[in-house]
Write an enzyme that holds these catalytic residues in place. Sequence first.
Site, PDB file in Angstrom:
ATOM      1  CG  HIS A 169      -2.162  -0.618   1.245  1.00 11.39           C
ATOM      2  ND1 HIS A 169      -2.718  -1.194   2.362  1.00 11.39           N
ATOM      3  CD2 HIS A 169      -3.061  -0.801   0.244  1.00 11.39           C
ATOM      4  CE1 HIS A 169      -3.898  -1.710   2.046  1.00 11.39           C
ATOM      5  NE2 HIS A 169      -4.128  -1.487   0.764  1.00 11.39           N
ATOM      6  CB  CYS A 263      -2.934   0.463   8.547  1.00  6.22           C
ATOM      7  SG  CYS A 263      -1.525   0.238   7.475  1.00  6.22           S
TER       8      CYS A 263
HETATM    9  N1  ARG Z   1      -4.151  -7.063   6.530  1.00 10.87           N
HETATM   10  C1  ARG Z   1      -4.514  -5.845   5.894  1.00 10.87           C
HETATM   11  C2  ARG Z   1      -4.436  -6.010   4.385  1.00 10.87           C
HETATM   12  O1  ARG Z   1      -3.527  -6.621   3.916  1.00 10.87           O
HETATM   13  C3  ARG Z   1      -3.626  -4.730   6.347  1.00 10.87           C
HETATM   14  C4  ARG Z   1      -4.035  -3.396   5.813  1.00 10.87           C
HETATM   15  C5  ARG Z   1      -3.090  -2.316   6.191  1.00 10.87           C
HETATM   16  N2  ARG Z   1      -3.607  -1.055   5.863  1.00 10.87           N
HETATM   17  C6  ARG Z   1      -2.935  -0.070   5.275  1.00 10.87           C
HETATM   18  N3  ARG Z   1      -3.506   1.090   5.153  1.00 10.87           N
HETATM   19  N4  ARG Z   1      -1.735  -0.252   4.747  1.00 10.87           N
HETATM   20  O2  ARG Z   1      -5.281  -5.527   3.659  1.00 10.87           O
END
Ligand code: ARG
Length: 269
Positions: A169, A263
């Site tokens: 991300h 996150c």
């Molecule tokens: N386990 C989640 C996923 O992989 C973690 C999300 C993390 N969020 C972020 N904004 N990077 O989607």
Amino acid sequence: MSDSRVPRPRRFLVCEPRHFAVQYAINPWMHPDKPVDVDLAQEQWQALIRAYRAHGHTVDSVEPVPGLPDMVFAANAAFVVGGRVFGSLFHAPERRPESVHYDTWFKAAGYDVYRPESVTEGEGDLVWTGRYVLAGTGFRTTREAHREAQEFLGHPVIGLTLVDPYFYHLDTALFVLDDDNICYYPEAFSPGSREVLKRLYPDAVLATREDAMAFGLNSVSDGRHVFIAPKAEALAERLADHGYVPVPVDLSEFHKAGGGIKCCTQEIR
Ligand code: ARG
């Protein structure tokens, strides 16, 4: 110099980790066989909320839903600028049902929610700089979603390609410090995207792989205070040299799911 950094109060949307767990693996950090300490996760998360409030920020929360262990990662549920809510369409089928719960919260709060047609994961990949949107693609959010976001928001959307699966991300590789500057880990980006970032932010604060692996780029800045993972020590020092005030908050239990401070935090603008 540090007195010249002025904080701006924010409004954050969060979701308590009551049902947090690692039950599936949709990024390289997730190992469903490794246990998560939910009580510790709760304590760490409460400390984050306390830190936000202690620094003058408003925190609203969405009720967590059983069976949606990643719902705590509120950043992924929408991207809001000027009261316009660009909803999410999650890449992983396991996370798709989260959207309806967040949308319900927004509607109850008086917002209309735009439902995107292409995969897009909110502030995970869409980052507001104060003037335009930096938008990640490569693992989750699609180019087509960047186009949809630009059309809906009426703000320029600048696409950036992510190349390292650990930084799947955009908010794991880059965060905005204030209206003038950002902090990022260059190697998480394709060569062309690196060049774009360098042109836009020649004075950016650069992070190392160590900082990035410690979730140091998954930080939240209010323009003065930077809520940051305590293990990203070198980065915190560099930020202090630039006049920012690091506020360490440890969300180590959430790192097991590939998430950190940012996150867990969505900003409503
Ligand atoms: N386990 C989640 C996923 O992989 C973690 C999300 C993390 N969020 C972020 N904004 N990077 O989607």
